[in-house]
Design a protein around this motif. Structure first.
Motif, PDB file in Angstrom:
ATOM      1  N   VAL A 131     -88.944  -2.517  56.754  1.00 40.81           N
ATOM      2  CA  VAL A 131     -90.455  -2.979  57.001  1.00 40.81           C
ATOM      3  C   VAL A 131     -91.277  -2.006  57.368  1.00 40.81           C
ATOM      4  O   VAL A 131     -90.971  -1.207  58.347  1.00 40.81           O
ATOM      5  N   ASP A 132     -92.342  -1.744  56.590  1.00 34.73           N
ATOM      6  CA  ASP A 132     -93.347  -0.717  56.740  1.00 34.73           C
ATOM      7  C   ASP A 132     -94.526  -1.506  57.133  1.00 34.73           C
ATOM      8  O   ASP A 132     -95.299  -2.519  56.375  1.00 34.73           O
ATOM      9  N   SER A 147     -89.057  -3.747  51.960  1.00 33.95           N
ATOM     10  CA  SER A 147     -88.206  -3.117  50.738  1.00 33.95           C
ATOM     11  C   SER A 147     -88.147  -3.908  49.585  1.00 33.95           C
ATOM     12  O   SER A 147     -87.637  -3.413  48.770  1.00 33.95           O
ATOM     13  N   ALA A 179     -91.396   1.237  52.997  1.00 28.47           N
ATOM     14  CA  ALA A 179     -90.270   0.416  53.265  1.00 28.47           C
ATOM     15  C   ALA A 179     -88.895   0.751  52.798  1.00 28.47           C
ATOM     16  O   ALA A 179     -87.834   0.676  53.503  1.00 28.47           O
TER      17      ALA A 179
END
Length: 401
Positions: free
Chosen positions: A184-185, A195, A369
């Motif tokens: 998770v970004d 991702s 991600a």
């Protein structure tokens, strides 16, 4: 496995009970501020900081003093909890988790806590809660309270009173229902990019109401301080702030619940939000650069609620039998996931990633991600035999829902 959980309910007090709650909140605020002022005086005089036990001895004198006899009307345990909150604030400051403790202001987050479960009675069938020196208080029974009551925190927000009931119970060791891993970004243009290529759009709760807030703030500024019209304008302003906070909290709960239910391993960036949102104003001798742009960026970062999102993910992953793994955030969006080439030039724009070595292209947040997930899996593989990692799967964090 022991699970601590807190559930928050709106209280429906009588006029006398509301008056007493304001009195108890004011007493706890006075004790907190008086203890903080004392600690600052001791520091200025070169004396050692008093601990919690030392402050409790002084509290007895304050309650028996002829100058503050009204302190004795408030529950002593609640006043002691105010001193514990101050001690915790100092601990967080020295651990660089928070700023230096500040004095509490009247009408801003007034609260007090009842830590002794022997003096608390919860009658869910009658939707009422017995609290020391308050008696039975009605509450909006919106959900069942599971487990043994440990403590109750009463707080005021937006002109309403709430009770946060913390319980403790034994549950079976959870097993993850999902087997997938995800990276998770978090960001501003996209609240969270996964991702697998999917993303969660930001809510921007504060930004939506910013102009409205400014308008009501101008109206309040034109009123005479502490007049009836001023109090009415202040109440309307507080209502907007409460709506903004509630909308953000609801959004974060839904986003974190969706991710925790569908994945067994979630890897996120180990972001230092406090450092990222520091002011760039600087000093008179060394003024900062791009102050206005940095102020806008800070406002956008704080509007997302990244810290609360991580806290919710942590305990929800533990409850579902999964694991949350923070990884270093350095160069996650500048590293090519195909050839591992790291270069600033790889990120052409805020959204476009194009590797200068192999030509791989994708959205920059998706690349971040993917790299976050890869780093998390490598960290987990290296420390798989570590007892600390195994313990992290079994020790869930305390939660507030």
């Amino acid at each position: 496995m022991r699970r601590l959980q807190a559930s928050k309910f709106e209280l429906m007090p009588t006029g006398e009970q509301a008056r007493k709650m304001r009195q108890f909140g004011g007493a706890c605020r006075f004790v907190y501020n008086k203890a903080l002022a004392l600690q600052q005086e001791r520091y200025a005089a070169g004396q050692k900081k008093l601990g919690y036990s030392g402050l409790c001895k002084l509290l007895t004198g304050w309650r028996n003093s002829a100058q503050t006899p009204w302190l004795a009307d408030a529950p002593v345990h609640s006043s002691q909890q105010a001193l514990k909150d101050l001690e915790r604030a100092y601990v967080n400051f020295f651990a660089k988790r928070a700023a230096f403790p500040r004095f509490k202001r009247k009408g801003s987050s007034d609260s007090f806590r009842f830590p002794d479960p022997k003096g608390i009675k919860l009658e869910q069938g009658n939707s009422r809660l017995f609290l020391p020196k308050l008696g039975y208080v009605r509450y909006r029974n919106s959900r069942p309270v599971l487990g043994e009551v440990r403590n109750v925190t009463v707080s005021q927000s937006g002109g309403k009173w709430f009770a946060s009931i913390q319980t403790q119970r034994e549950v079976d060791m959870p097993l993850p229902t999902a087997t997938s891993a995800i990276g998770v970004d978090v960001g501003i243009a996209r609240f969270a990019t996964l991702s697998d290529g999917s993303n969660i759009a930001p809510l921007n709760s504060f930004k939506k109401h910013e102009k409205r807030l400014a308008r009501y703030q101008r109206r309040m500024a034109r009123k005479k301080n502490f007049s009836r019209n001023w109090k009415k304008a202040k109440a309307r302003l507080q209502k907007i702030h409460t709506d903004v906070a509630n909308a953000r909290r609801d959004f974060l709960h839904k986003a974190s619940a969706t991710i925790s239910k569908n994945h067994a391993l979630v890897c996120i960036e180990d972001l230092q939000v406090l450092n990222m949102s520091k002011s760039a104003r600087g000093t008179i001798e060394a003024p900062g650069k791009n102050v206005r742009a940095k102020a806008g960026l800070n406002k956008a970062i704080l509007d997302q609620g990244w810290g609360e999102f991580r806290r919710q993910l942590e305990y929800k992953m533990a409850w579902s039998g999964g694991m949350l793994l923070p990884v270093p955030a350095h160069n996650t969006s500048r590293t090519c996931p195909c050839c591992a080439h790291v270069a600033k030039e790889n990120r052409k724009t805020q959204a476009r990633f194009a590797c200068v070595s192999c030509g791989y292209e994708n959205h920059a947040d998706v690349v971040g991600a993917i790299n976050i997930l890869e780093r998390g899996q490598r960290l987990l593989a290296c420390a798989d035999s570590s007892p600390e990692v195994r313990a992290s799967w079994q020790e869930p964090a305390e939660a507030t829902t």
